[in-house]
Design a protein around this motif. Structure first.
Motif, mmCIF file in Angstrom:
data_model
loop_
_atom_site.group_PDB
_atom_site.id
_atom_site.type_symbol
_atom_site.label_atom_id
_atom_site.label_comp_id
_atom_site.label_asym_id
_atom_site.label_seq_id
_atom_site.Cartn_x
_atom_site.Cartn_y
_atom_site.Cartn_z
ATOM 1 N N UNK A 8 -9.931 -13.044 -18.363
ATOM 2 C CA UNK A 8 -9.910 -11.708 -17.745
ATOM 3 C C UNK A 8 -9.226 -12.091 -16.165
ATOM 4 N N UNK A 9 -8.094 -12.587 -16.211
ATOM 5 C CA UNK A 9 -7.358 -13.181 -15.015
ATOM 6 C C UNK A 9 -6.001 -11.531 -14.754
ATOM 7 N N UNK A 10 -5.362 -11.114 -15.883
ATOM 8 C CA UNK A 10 -5.036 -10.077 -16.408
ATOM 9 C C UNK A 10 -5.763 -8.700 -16.324
ATOM 10 N N UNK A 11 -6.873 -9.100 -15.925
ATOM 11 C CA UNK A 11 -7.693 -7.486 -16.323
ATOM 12 C C UNK A 11 -7.718 -7.717 -14.598
ATOM 13 N N UNK A 12 -8.451 -9.017 -13.889
ATOM 14 C CA UNK A 12 -8.267 -8.821 -12.735
ATOM 15 C C UNK A 12 -7.604 -8.087 -11.528
ATOM 16 N N UNK A 13 -6.444 -9.052 -12.097
ATOM 17 C CA UNK A 13 -5.336 -8.617 -11.500
ATOM 18 C C UNK A 13 -4.936 -6.808 -11.385
ATOM 19 N N UNK A 14 -4.995 -6.074 -12.974
ATOM 20 C CA UNK A 14 -5.260 -4.765 -13.101
ATOM 21 C C UNK A 14 -6.345 -3.902 -12.125
ATOM 22 N N UNK A 15 -7.002 -4.701 -12.061
ATOM 23 C CA UNK A 15 -8.070 -4.018 -11.364
ATOM 24 C C UNK A 15 -7.743 -3.808 -9.990
ATOM 25 N N UNK A 16 -7.315 -5.372 -9.678
ATOM 26 C CA UNK A 16 -7.513 -5.285 -8.268
ATOM 27 C C UNK A 16 -6.228 -4.364 -7.912
ATOM 28 N N UNK A 17 -5.034 -4.033 -8.803
ATOM 29 C CA UNK A 17 -4.003 -3.124 -8.380
ATOM 30 C C UNK A 17 -4.666 -1.524 -7.715
ATOM 31 N N UNK A 18 -5.825 -1.105 -9.012
ATOM 32 C CA UNK A 18 -5.810 -0.069 -9.568
ATOM 33 C C UNK A 18 -7.139 0.287 -8.745
ATOM 34 N N UNK A 19 -8.061 -0.857 -8.394
ATOM 35 C CA UNK A 19 -9.283 0.051 -7.848
ATOM 36 C C UNK A 19 -9.114 -0.493 -6.564
ATOM 37 N N UNK A 20 -8.916 -1.578 -6.109
ATOM 38 C CA UNK A 20 -8.918 -2.401 -4.357
ATOM 39 C C UNK A 20 -7.519 -3.049 -3.924
ATOM 40 N N UNK A 21 -6.435 -1.859 -4.097
ATOM 41 C CA UNK A 21 -5.682 -1.886 -3.110
ATOM 42 C C UNK A 21 -4.981 -3.291 -3.710
ATOM 43 N N UNK A 22 -5.243 -4.000 -4.170
ATOM 44 C CA UNK A 22 -4.656 -5.295 -4.143
ATOM 45 C C UNK A 22 -5.074 -6.222 -2.521
ATOM 46 N N UNK A 23 -6.489 -6.322 -2.511
ATOM 47 C CA UNK A 23 -6.545 -6.576 -0.917
ATOM 48 C C UNK A 23 -6.973 -7.541 -1.806
ATOM 49 N N UNK A 24 -7.393 -8.335 -2.999
ATOM 50 C CA UNK A 24 -8.203 -9.577 -2.383
ATOM 51 C C UNK A 24 -7.598 -10.568 -3.595
#
Length: 161
Positions: A8-24
Motif C-alpha cells: 500500500x505504501x509503495x502504491x501510495x507513492x506511485x499514485x501520488x506522483x502519477x495522479x496527485x502531483x506529489x502533493x499528498x
C-alpha cells in the motif's frame, strides 16, 4: 492477493506522483478484516492521517489499488481544504471521473451496490459486494434502528441475481 502495508505504501507513492502531483503526505496504513467497509481515510489526533484497507475479502491487486485510489481522493480533498457537498460529493466525483479516464472505475460505493427496500413499517438497506468477489454481504437496517447483518462465501459456480 494478500495485501500488505508495504504494498500500500509503495502504491501510495506511485499514485501520488502519477495522479496527485506529489502533493499528498504519507499516511499510516492499517489493514483490518472488516466486513462492512473496504476502506476509509481519516485524520486522527495531532494531524496523523490513516488509510485503512480491509483484507477480509479475497480480492485482486487491482481491486485493492482501486480502493486505495478511492481513499486517496478523500485524502486529496482533505489536504486541499476542499469543502465538498457530501462525503462523496461533487469534488469527489470530479476527481474519480478524472481517474476513471485511466480505466480505474472508481465509484462512491467502492465495489458495493446498495438497494433500499421499503414497506409500510420499515426501510431496509441491502448492501452487496459486487463481483468478482467470492462474498455476498447483506446488511439490513430498519427505520427503528434494528440491524441484521450476514455474509455468505460463494462456492464456484454460484451466482447472485
Amino acid at each position: 492477493m494478500k495485501v500488505t502495508k508495504e504494498f500500500l505504501s509503495q502504491k501510495h507513492r506511485e499514485y501520488n506522483q502519477q495522479y496527485f502531483g506529489n502533493m499528498l503526505p504519507s499516511v499510516c496504513f492499517l489493514i483490518k478484516k472488516t466486513k462492512r467497509t473496504l476502506g476509509y481515510y481519516r485524520r486522527r489526533n495531532f494531524g496523523v492521517c490513516e488509510i485503512m484497507i480491509s483484507a477480509y475479502y479475497d480480492r485482486s491487486e487491482r481491486d485493492y489499488c482501486r480502493t486505495l485510489l478511492h481513499e486517496m481522493i478523500h485524502q486529496y480533498i482533505h489536504v486541499k481544504g476542499i469543502n465538498d457537498t457530501s462525503v462523496h460529493g461533487k469534488y469527489f466525483k470530479q476527481y474519480a471521473n478524472k481517474l476513471n479516464q485511466y480505466g480505474w472505475n472508481i465509484t462512491a460505493r467502492e465495489n458495493m451496490s446498495q438497494d433500499i427496500v421499503t414497506n409500510e413499517r420499515h426501510s431496509y438497506n441491502v448492501i452487496r459486494i459486487k463481483q468478482p468477489t467470492n462474498y455476498f454481504i447483506c446488511v439490513v437496517s430498519s427505520n427503528n434502528f434494528e440491524f441484521f447483518k450476514s455474509s455468505l462465501k460463494l462456492r464456484y459456480g454460484d451466482k447472485l441475481s
